[in-house]
Design an enzyme around this catalytic site. Structure first.
Site, PDB file in Angstrom:
ATOM      1  N   GLU A 155       1.178  -1.073  -0.136  1.00  0.00           N
ATOM      2  CA  GLU A 155       0.016  -0.695   0.147  1.00  0.00           C
ATOM      3  C   GLU A 155       1.094   1.586  -0.122  1.00  0.00           C
ATOM      4  O   GLU A 155       0.995   2.358   0.843  1.00  0.00           O
ATOM      5  CB  GLU A 155      -1.121   0.101   0.923  1.00  0.00           C
ATOM      6  CG  GLU A 155      -1.541  -0.713   1.348  1.00  0.00           C
ATOM      7  CD  GLU A 155      -3.047  -0.904   2.105  1.00  0.00           C
ATOM      8  OE1 GLU A 155      -3.927  -1.671   2.308  1.00  0.00           O
ATOM      9  OE2 GLU A 155      -2.352  -0.350   3.295  1.00  0.00           O
ATOM     10  N   GLU A 311      -6.928  -7.369  -0.633  1.00  0.00           N
ATOM     11  CA  GLU A 311      -7.450  -7.373   0.498  1.00  0.00           C
ATOM     12  C   GLU A 311      -8.375  -6.892   0.570  1.00  0.00           C
ATOM     13  O   GLU A 311      -9.110  -5.468  -0.577  1.00  0.00           O
ATOM     14  CB  GLU A 311      -6.540  -5.784   1.507  1.00  0.00           C
ATOM     15  CG  GLU A 311      -4.524  -6.364   1.340  1.00  0.00           C
ATOM     16  CD  GLU A 311      -4.470  -5.398   2.464  1.00  0.00           C
ATOM     17  OE1 GLU A 311      -5.867  -4.874   3.034  1.00  0.00           O
ATOM     18  OE2 GLU A 311      -3.258  -5.170   2.560  1.00  0.00           O
TER      19      GLU A 311
END
Length: 679
Positions: A155, A311
């Site tokens: 991320e 995710e």
């Protein structure tokens, strides 16, 4: 590296699993985890994301023994590994030995250790350490039988998108030298004659730190470009190591949906496959629409290739002010929605719920109560259903409509000192996407300059920043017969955020056949009416005093100071047409899109009741209709004959969908007629 067989990894079928953090648990728990993964149908887990301190306890100390045992255990059970480079959170020993690694805010505050992503993207110390770790992992595990995918970092930009330290300042100046070559060009681009901001030496330039008043907008725009590039340089450095030693294992890094800070067009060019982290809010009744937008963007970033949901939350998250859980039915529905929109895998954060740390209240596939939890049945059930859909992997969606998305224009639109700060690109785009979604019209996203000949309609909800090249790109599309719909406050500025000569819409003026005399933002809480044929639409936030030069007026203001003046226009240009919407209509823009879609021959994937989302994935031998009921009531859906894959039952003419239910109907591949632009 690009696979030629359509699969994301060497693992057949759809991918299922999630983040696994075994370093948080005694090794005797690992055997139980792997046994339960097998029971649930898990075939891929992400490991190592936050393992730096465990893998490298000191500057010259390594501990791979536990990791060897873990990967061997997973491989022995036939579970693949998405192996992270573990570089998202530098260990304490690194930042204490080199405190200059820690990032600095625009106000001059150095952020401390104790969270994650605590590093300056431009720090050579951080980059060297990260590359060293990536190389150690690559050389040790590049041919391990568990390895299915490399996962760089985690991320990027989630917590730190920019750093204002002296190291970043020096890197910014280097970046500017490469962009402009000399100060004369920079001063011209930045318009430094304004407010006596002229630079006489490169060393005089600093990042746009906190200042007494508005900061030079072009400096801020270049800073946004630099910050995206600085993080991308970190990614490239690690990926270069993996490319060197990984063999044929693909590489990804997990994106964060439609994320402003990073130009994902540039980033996706560096990926073997696109992966995304998505967390729609169960408390938002329209969350599935925003999720669909994000998934369509992820699919589009690699030209329509399948992507991976890296995710999602099995239930609730831990970081919203109020963390509403998903119902089991909603978790199943939203998981299948990702596959419906091109994902070939559904992964989660995380496998086993943590007992300590900032995410201990985040849901997991294996909850704190373990297999006694009612959620465990959903974990097993989803794995079984995804296994039944294995043949869908590699198939693709075909879109008739494209939405133009340009990160440079996004950054420039949301700079300070504009006529209104209420125009935000994500919200503008969502308001145009929602009617297409409601009508089950499939949408791709495209960057400026992308091929457009396969699309019947191109939508540009906002293109504040338009270069001459972008104008030529859109003009050529319309001249060949395309339909373009352009939203308000477009064609305002060039690549340096300088207003175009002659004003808005700049180089789009001839294409759109309009001139904007004055911007006329609408005050908060106010609205105005727009008469379009026999419909009265509502405009909020924004309007424009518009003159139609060659365009036909198809909607005019029916109230307020602009009464009678054009609000919506249509201009025939070459073999095509271009519409301009000089106000913000919200979802009322759907009235116009209906007319445009009809004019262009755009049709829904399938005519279904309201609240039912439909997509079609086409493979070489079959098509797959995904039907998702986001409504609160059971409904009958007219469908072609086929086989419903989740149950294995034959379907003839009608399918019953329960509330929050889903079905996947396998049908014969349609012979799709050529678009007019493809002939």
């Amino acid at each position: 590296m690009t696979r030629t067989d359509g699969r994301l990894t060497r693992i057949p079928g759809l991918l299922y699993g999630g983040d696994y953090n075994p370093e948080q648990w005694p090794e005797e728990v690992w055997e139980q985890d792997v046994r339960l993964m097998k029971e649930a149908g898990v075939n891929l887990v992400t490991v190592g994301v936050f393992s730096w301190a465990r893998l490298q306890p000191g500057p010259d100390t390594w501990d791979f023994g536990w990791f060897d045992r873990l990967l061997d255990l997973l491989a022995g059970s036939g579970i693949g590994v998405d192996l992270a480079t573990a570089t998202a959170s530098p260990p304490a020993w690194l930042v204490r030995a080199h405190p200059e690694v820690l990032p600095v805010t625009a106000e001059g505050v150095r952020l401390e250790f104790g969270s994650r992503q605590h590093y300056c993207p431009s720090s050579p110390v951080y980059r060297r350490a990260a590359v060293r770790l990536a190389r150690a992992l690559a050389e040790r595990y590049h041919d391990h039988p568990a390895l299915a995918l490399w996962h760089v970092h985690n991320e990027y930009g989630d917590h730190v998108t920019e750093c204002f330290c002296p190291t970043s300042a020096a890197d910014f100046r280097r970046w500017l030298r490469e962009r402009y070559a000399d100060l004369t060009a920079l001063n011209a681009a930045w318009g430094t004659a304004f407010w006596s901001q002229r630079y006489g030496a490169w060393e005089e330039i600093e990042p746009p730190r906190a200042a007494p008043g508005p900061v030079n907008p072009t400096q801020v725009l270049d800073w946004r470009r630099f910050c995206s590039d600085a993080l991308l340089a970190c990614h490239r450095a690690e990926k270069a190591v993996l490319d060197e030693v990984r063999g044929d294992v693909p590489v990804t890094t997990n994106f964060m949906s439609m994320f402003k800070a990073l130009d994902y067009w540039a980033w996706a060019a560096e990926e073997d496959l696109v992966s995304d982290d998505a967390y729609p809010d169960p408390a938002d009744p329209a969350a599935h629409i925003g999720a669909a937008l994000n998934y369509d963007l992820m699919r589009s970033l690699k030209g329509g290739r399948p992507w991976l949901l890296m995710e999602q939350a099995p239930s609730g998250v831990s970081w919203r002010p109020v963390n509403v859980p998903k119902t089991p039915a909603l978790q199943r529905l939203w998981s299948l929605q990702t596959v419906a929109r091109g994902a070939d895998g559904v992964l989660h954060f995380q496998w086993r719920a943590s007992r300590a740390g900032a995410e201990k209240f985040h849901s997991a596939l294996l909850p704190h109560r373990g297999v006694a939890s009612p959620r465990w049945a959903g974990t097993v059930g989803l794995g079984r259903e995804l296994a039944r859909l294995g043949e869908v992997a590699g198939s693709r969606l075909i879109a008739d409509v494209a939405i133009a998305l340009d990160w440079d224009s996004w950054w420039a639109l949301e700079l300070d000192e504009h006529p209104s700060s209420r125009l935000r690109l994500r919200e503008l785009t969502a308001s145009w996407y929602a009617p297409a979604h409601a009508r089950n019209v499939t949408v791709d996203f495209v960057p400026p300059g992308a091929p457009l000949d396969g699309y019947r309609v191109v939508l540009a909800p906002n293109l504040y920043l338009v270069t001459e090249a972008t104008a030529r790109w859109l003009t050529a599309y319309v001249e060949r017969g395309g339909r373009l719909v352009c939203g308000c406050f477009s064609g305002v500025a060039d690549e340096h955020d300088h207003i175009h000569d002659g004003g808005c819409p700049g180089p789009l003026r001839d294409l759109l056949g309009v001139a904007v005399e004055e911007f006329w933002p609408i005050a908060d809480g106010d609205a105005t009416e727009v008469a379009a044929g026999d419909r009265v639409l509502t405009a909020t936030l924004w309007s424009e005093w518009l003159t139609a030069t060659t365009a036909e007026v198809v909607g005019a203001y029916a109230a307020g100071p602009l009464t009678g003046r054009p609000a919506i226009t249509r201009n025939d240009h070459g073999a095509g047409r271009a519409w301009y919407v000089g106000c913000h209509l919200g979802e009322d823009v759907g009235v116009l899109l209906d007319a445009v879609f009809a004019d262009a021959g755009v049709r829904p994937v399938l005519a279904v009741p309201d609240g039912v989302e439909v997509t079609r994935r086409d493979g070489p031998d079959a098509s797959y209709l995904f039907l998702l009921n986001h409504g609160g009531a059971d409904t009958d859906v007219p469908v072609p004959d086929g086989v419903e894959l989740l149950t294995g039952t034959a379907v003839r003419g009608t399918l019953r969908l329960p509330a929050l239910g889903a079905a996947v109907l396998k049908t014969a591949s349609p012979q799709r007629p050529l678009h007019p632009l493809e002939r």
